[in-house]
Design a protein around this motif. Structure first.
Motif, mmCIF file in Angstrom:
data_model
loop_
_atom_site.group_PDB
_atom_site.id
_atom_site.type_symbol
_atom_site.label_atom_id
_atom_site.label_comp_id
_atom_site.label_asym_id
_atom_site.label_seq_id
_atom_site.Cartn_x
_atom_site.Cartn_y
_atom_site.Cartn_z
ATOM 1 N N HIS A 260 -112.243 22.051 103.388
ATOM 2 C CA HIS A 260 -113.296 22.835 104.032
ATOM 3 C C HIS A 260 -113.563 22.269 105.425
ATOM 4 C CE1 HIS A 260 -113.891 24.540 100.056
ATOM 5 N NE2 HIS A 260 -114.022 23.317 99.585
ATOM 6 N N GLN A 261 -112.606 22.463 106.316
ATOM 7 C CA GLN A 261 -112.683 21.871 107.645
ATOM 8 C C GLN A 261 -113.888 22.359 108.435
ATOM 9 O OE1 GLN A 261 -110.800 19.555 109.319
ATOM 10 N NE2 GLN A 261 -109.768 19.094 107.392
ATOM 11 N N GLU A 262 -114.154 23.665 108.386
ATOM 12 C CA GLU A 262 -115.254 24.205 109.174
ATOM 13 C C GLU A 262 -116.598 23.683 108.683
ATOM 14 O OE1 GLU A 262 -117.166 25.812 112.189
ATOM 15 O OE2 GLU A 262 -114.986 25.679 111.963
ATOM 16 N N ARG A 263 -116.768 23.601 107.374
ATOM 17 C CA ARG A 263 -118.013 23.044 106.824
ATOM 18 C C ARG A 263 -118.169 21.580 107.241
ATOM 19 N NH1 ARG A 263 -120.208 25.901 102.387
ATOM 20 N NH2 ARG A 263 -120.935 23.958 101.452
ATOM 21 N N ASP B 184 -111.454 17.666 120.059
ATOM 22 C CA ASP B 184 -112.219 18.370 119.025
ATOM 23 C C ASP B 184 -113.549 17.671 118.750
ATOM 24 O OD1 ASP B 184 -110.172 20.183 118.813
ATOM 25 O OD2 ASP B 184 -109.303 19.295 116.998
ATOM 26 N N ARG C 10 -116.992 20.168 109.947
ATOM 27 C CA ARG C 10 -117.337 20.104 111.366
ATOM 28 C C ARG C 10 -118.826 20.376 111.586
ATOM 29 N NH1 ARG C 10 -112.199 22.742 111.748
ATOM 30 N NH2 ARG C 10 -110.674 21.417 112.843
#
Length: 266
Positions: free
Chosen positions: A193-196, A228, A198
């Protein structure tokens, strides 16, 4: 690794650490530990100075067998000696960070150890930054919080190391009055869950800033990661992208000369 090899490795480490104070200096210690671990584990991480043996390989073994405090104390002492040697040189404004293991709290009076060391070597406690992993607070929360308070009052700078590698909570940040928050890069790596991740990281950085705590992201290895993380509000980084571990002599050759030139030109 087979059972026989494990026994041999542990026996070698036991002999190494029992001879630590009379026989082994810092670099020799690292080379001997590294030689044993390369034999049994191997490593594909290399620098111009040889292979890098990740602490994740040997630290758990030393912790499990109650020997980590001996290695830690040796490293702390060597750091103080180095800081002492930098006094009245162009490197006098530098500090050194050292790690505190959860096991150290079981074997040592850490307040006495660190205050005695800075007295012995006549160095400012602010020059010896103490990095304490969040697992220390989960294992011995009251003792750890009391220790941080006393060390800060004495003048030490306290960093929470590997934040995000365990089960951190917002109350953790509320209750622990540390100076610096060091965030583990694995916080972003080990998830689907990369977006969570971040969003959470951005919130942690913003919260730490509101609390007056600088944040450092550890384990940064690429320019893409720097870019990033910068977008997420991070501005202090640590990792192989900037520099790999080097011997003290190599560090002095590079940064000591830079500081001397800068001082001469000012």
């Amino acid at each position: 690794m087979g059972k026989a090899s494990t026994v041999q490795l542990l026996w070698g480490l036991w002999k190494l650490l029992n001879g630590l104070y009379g026989m082994t200096k810092g670099n020799e210690l690292l080379m001997r530990v590294g030689a044993m671990l390369r034999r049994y584990y191997g490593s594909d991480q290399r620098t111009a100075y040889g292979r890098i043996i990740p602490p994740s390989l040997f630290v758990p073994i030393l912790e499990e067998h109650g020997k980590i405090w001996q290695l830690d104390y040796h490293v702390w002492k060597q750091a103080c000696k180095l800081l002492k040697s930098w006094q009245n040189t162009p490197l006098a404004d530098r500090y050194i960070s050292v790690n505190i293991s959860v096991k150290d709290m079981y074997y040592l009076d850490l307040y006495k150890v660190f205050t005695d060391l800075v007295k012995e070597y006549e160095i400012s406690p602010a020059k010896l930054e103490l990095e304490i992993t969040e697992t220390v607070f989960m294992d011995k929360p009251k003792e750890a919080m009391s220790l941080i308070r006393r060390l800060k009052e004495y003048g030490f700078v306290i960093a929470i190391d590997d934040f995000g590698s365990g089960y951190s909570s917002l109350s953790f940040l509320k209750d622990i009055q540390a100076d610096i928050l060091k965030i583990d890069m694995d916080f972003l790596r080990k998830t689907e869950h990369q977006e969570r991740s971040r969003i959470i990281l951005r919130s942690i950085v913003a919260l730490a800033r509101e609390l007056g705590m600088p944040t450092v992201v550890e384990g940064v290895e690429t320019l893409q990661q720097v870019e990033d993380l910068t977008k997420l509000g991070c501005n202090i980084f640590q990792g192989f992208y900037f520099a790999q571990p080097v011997p003290v002599a190599a560090y002095l050759e590079r940064f000591g000369e830079e500081k001397a030139v800068a001082a001469a030109e000012s």
